[in-house]
Design a protein around this motif. Structure first.
Motif, PDB file in Angstrom:
ATOM      1  N   PRO A 173       0.792  -1.229   0.000  1.00 56.53           N
ATOM      2  CA  PRO A 173       0.000   0.000   0.000  1.00 56.53           C
ATOM      3  C   PRO A 173       0.823   1.277   0.000  1.00 56.53           C
ATOM      4  N   THR A 174       2.114   1.174   0.338  1.00 59.44           N
ATOM      5  CA  THR A 174       2.948   2.376   0.308  1.00 59.44           C
ATOM      6  C   THR A 174       3.074   2.928  -1.110  1.00 59.44           C
ATOM      7  N   LEU A 175       2.755   2.095  -2.121  1.00 62.51           N
ATOM      8  CA  LEU A 175       2.797   2.592  -3.497  1.00 62.51           C
ATOM      9  C   LEU A 175       1.766   3.676  -3.736  1.00 62.51           C
ATOM     10  N   LEU A 176       0.737   3.744  -2.875  1.00 60.67           N
ATOM     11  CA  LEU A 176      -0.305   4.750  -3.036  1.00 60.67           C
ATOM     12  C   LEU A 176       0.055   6.081  -2.378  1.00 60.67           C
ATOM     13  N   VAL A 177       1.175   6.136  -1.681  1.00 60.97           N
ATOM     14  CA  VAL A 177       1.538   7.358  -0.971  1.00 60.97           C
ATOM     15  C   VAL A 177       1.692   8.518  -1.941  1.00 60.97           C
ATOM     16  N   THR A 178       2.437   8.288  -3.028  1.00 61.92           N
ATOM     17  CA  THR A 178       2.663   9.356  -3.994  1.00 61.92           C
ATOM     18  C   THR A 178       1.351   9.799  -4.630  1.00 61.92           C
ATOM     19  N   ALA A 179       0.451   8.860  -4.862  1.00 65.40           N
ATOM     20  CA  ALA A 179      -0.803   9.178  -5.545  1.00 65.40           C
ATOM     21  C   ALA A 179      -1.790   9.914  -4.658  1.00 65.40           C
ATOM     22  N   THR A 180      -1.649   9.817  -3.341  1.00 64.20           N
ATOM     23  CA  THR A 180      -2.626  10.421  -2.445  1.00 64.20           C
ATOM     24  C   THR A 180      -2.040  11.513  -1.550  1.00 64.20           C
ATOM     25  N   ILE A 181      -0.904  11.247  -0.922  1.00 63.50           N
ATOM     26  CA  ILE A 181      -0.333  12.215   0.018  1.00 63.50           C
ATOM     27  C   ILE A 181       0.235  13.429  -0.708  1.00 63.50           C
ATOM     28  N   GLN A 182       0.972  13.201  -1.787  1.00 61.87           N
ATOM     29  CA  GLN A 182       1.581  14.326  -2.505  1.00 61.87           C
ATOM     30  C   GLN A 182       0.546  15.324  -3.016  1.00 61.87           C
ATOM     31  N   PRO A 183      -0.560  14.898  -3.641  1.00 60.95           N
ATOM     32  CA  PRO A 183      -1.576  15.873  -4.059  1.00 60.95           C
ATOM     33  C   PRO A 183      -2.155  16.675  -2.898  1.00 60.95           C
ATOM     34  N   LEU A 184      -2.340  16.014  -1.740  1.00 57.85           N
ATOM     35  CA  LEU A 184      -2.855  16.733  -0.576  1.00 57.85           C
ATOM     36  C   LEU A 184      -1.878  17.814  -0.135  1.00 57.85           C
ATOM     37  N   MET A 185      -0.586  17.518  -0.183  1.00 56.49           N
ATOM     38  CA  MET A 185       0.421  18.520   0.177  1.00 56.49           C
ATOM     39  C   MET A 185       0.349  19.709  -0.763  1.00 56.49           C
ATOM     40  N   PHE A 186       0.211  19.446  -2.064  1.00 51.34           N
ATOM     41  CA  PHE A 186       0.122  20.536  -3.024  1.00 51.34           C
ATOM     42  C   PHE A 186      -1.128  21.382  -2.766  1.00 51.34           C
ATOM     43  N   VAL A 187      -2.247  20.723  -2.470  1.00 47.31           N
ATOM     44  CA  VAL A 187      -3.481  21.468  -2.220  1.00 47.31           C
ATOM     45  C   VAL A 187      -3.305  22.425  -1.054  1.00 47.31           C
ATOM     46  N   PHE A 188      -2.815  21.932   0.078  1.00 45.64           N
ATOM     47  CA  PHE A 188      -2.700  22.771   1.263  1.00 45.64           C
ATOM     48  C   PHE A 188      -1.611  23.832   1.105  1.00 45.64           C
ATOM     49  N   LEU A 189      -0.494  23.464   0.454  1.00 43.89           N
ATOM     50  CA  LEU A 189       0.576  24.444   0.263  1.00 43.89           C
ATOM     51  C   LEU A 189       0.129  25.595  -0.625  1.00 43.89           C
ATOM     52  N   PHE A 190      -0.454  25.270  -1.781  1.00 46.81           N
ATOM     53  CA  PHE A 190      -0.882  26.322  -2.693  1.00 46.81           C
ATOM     54  C   PHE A 190      -2.075  27.094  -2.139  1.00 46.81           C
ATOM     55  N   ALA A 191      -2.994  26.382  -1.476  1.00 49.12           N
ATOM     56  CA  ALA A 191      -4.213  27.039  -1.016  1.00 49.12           C
ATOM     57  C   ALA A 191      -3.953  28.021   0.115  1.00 49.12           C
ATOM     58  N   TYR A 192      -3.080  27.660   1.051  1.00 53.73           N
ATOM     59  CA  TYR A 192      -2.926  28.482   2.244  1.00 53.73           C
ATOM     60  C   TYR A 192      -1.617  29.261   2.304  1.00 53.73           C
ATOM     61  N   ILE A 193      -0.599  28.832   1.563  1.00 53.85           N
ATOM     62  CA  ILE A 193       0.663  29.581   1.580  1.00 53.85           C
ATOM     63  C   ILE A 193       0.692  30.582   0.439  1.00 53.85           C
ATOM     64  N   PHE A 194       0.453  30.121  -0.789  1.00 49.39           N
ATOM     65  CA  PHE A 194       0.432  31.040  -1.926  1.00 49.39           C
ATOM     66  C   PHE A 194      -0.942  31.690  -2.102  1.00 49.39           C
ATOM     67  N   GLY A 195      -1.979  30.951  -1.724  1.00 52.13           N
ATOM     68  CA  GLY A 195      -3.328  31.440  -1.968  1.00 52.13           C
ATOM     69  C   GLY A 195      -3.657  32.735  -1.253  1.00 52.13           C
ATOM     70  N   ALA A 196      -3.073  32.948  -0.075  1.00 54.13           N
ATOM     71  CA  ALA A 196      -3.376  34.152   0.686  1.00 54.13           C
ATOM     72  C   ALA A 196      -3.013  35.415  -0.088  1.00 54.13           C
ATOM     73  N   SER A 197      -1.957  35.349  -0.898  1.00 52.89           N
ATOM     74  CA  SER A 197      -1.532  36.525  -1.661  1.00 52.89           C
ATOM     75  C   SER A 197      -2.043  36.532  -3.090  1.00 52.89           C
ATOM     76  N   LEU A 198      -2.753  35.452  -3.489  1.00 54.58           N
ATOM     77  CA  LEU A 198      -3.216  35.354  -4.868  1.00 54.58           C
ATOM     78  C   LEU A 198      -4.742  35.412  -5.008  1.00 54.58           C
ATOM     79  N   GLY A 199      -5.444  35.578  -3.892  1.00 52.94           N
ATOM     80  CA  GLY A 199      -6.894  35.701  -4.033  1.00 52.94           C
ATOM     81  C   GLY A 199      -7.706  34.977  -2.990  1.00 52.94           C
ATOM     82  N   GLY A 200      -7.070  34.321  -2.025  1.00 57.15           N
ATOM     83  CA  GLY A 200      -7.807  33.692  -0.950  1.00 57.15           C
ATOM     84  C   GLY A 200      -8.752  32.603  -1.415  1.00 57.15           C
TER      85      GLY A 200
END
Length: 298
Positions: A58-85
């Protein structure tokens, strides 16, 4: 490499269906109507084998699930605050969906390279099965992984405030466009995996070209802000088209500070994204089969 024994009951000079399929030669009297069900059956068996491997590791699914979640939260709350909330978060998710399925082509790349390195491709070559089924089974199993990844990201999107504002059928079409693109990219990943001399090379080669393709696009920003040549590349980039098609069909707008894209590709993003995926498949599938024939004959 082992071969199937000859059929003792077969008349001299006449080959059986098994030995003909083993050499990828169509036996006399068998047309496409008979071979197609065999390809479908064999593809389903290979896909099932790949999915069982994922369930056992099941660790093969880590890249398919965990990595997208990291991108969502990073872009949404770190970059998103200055790009339109919150407006940027609605803009973002279609781009994250597209980026994730593009990156998941690396599953196909590494999976085929691993099978090739371990000799599994050689074993399949000795079986009476279609060459297409080996590659189709791999790409179909990775399509299932992409469906799972999309489901996880949709749930995450609702947590950060993303919503489907359009009609349900439009949303279904949006996911179909994204998954068609995912399937097309898997075939590009298949070519890369079959050309890689080792699994380690496949791991790097599977992503190194995807990063510039993803970020020189309108997946996360307005492509109109890019310099001249890059703006042109972004306007016609398939990732831009698939992201824009998703936003249009989901009913997600852009932040007021983003300059709207113009041009034929932007005005017809749904049609253009489908054309891109079909075009990639039309080129990648034959090339993957040619490369498979080369590596399987060694």
């Amino acid at each position: 490499m082992t071969t199937l024994p000859a059929d003792p009951e077969a008349p001299p000079g006449e080959e059986t269906a098994a030995t003909a399929e083993q050499r990828n030669v169509r036996p006399a009297g068998e047309g496409p109507a008979i071979l197609l069900p065999r390809v479908v059956r064999d593809s389903a068996i290979v896909a099932y084998r790949n999915l069982i491997t994922i369930l056992r590791v099941p660790t093969l699914l880590v890249t398919a699930t965990i990595q997208p979640l990291m991108f969502v939260f990073l872009f949404a709350y770190i970059f998103g605050a200055s790009l339109g909330g919150s407006q940027y978060r609605e803009f973002l998710l279609a781009g994250i969906f597209t980026q994730t399925v593009a990156f998941n082509a690396a599953f196909t790349t590494v999976g085929l390279a691993n099978d090739l390195h371990k000799g599994i491709i050689d074993r399949m070559r000795t079986l009476p099965m279609s060459r297409l089924a080996v590659l189709m089974g791999r790409t179909l199993s990775d399509l299932v992984v992409n469906i799972l990844a999309l489901a996880v990201m949709v749930a995450c999107g609702y947590v950060v405030g993303w919503r489907i504002n359009g009609a349900i059928m439009d949303a279904v079409l949006a996911f179909a466009v994204i998954l068609l693109f995912a399937f097309a990219m898997s075939w590009v990943g298949a070519i890369t995996g079959l050309m890689s001399p080792s699994v380690e090379v496949a791991q790097s080669a599977g992503l190194i070209w995807l990063f510039p393709l993803t970020f020189i696009s309108s997946a996360f920003i307005s492509g109109e802000t890019l310099p001249g040549p890059l703006r042109t590349v972004a306007a016609w980039n398939p990732i831009t088209a698939v992201s824009a098609a998703g936003r249009k069909l989901f009913g997600n707008g852009s932040p007021p500070s983003f300059t709207p894209a113009t041009g034929w590709a932007a005005d017809h993003c749904v049609e253009y994204s489908i054309l891109c995926s079909v075009g990639i498949l039309a080129i990648a599938v034959p090339l993957a089969l040619v490369q498979y024939r080369k590596v399987a004959s060694h």
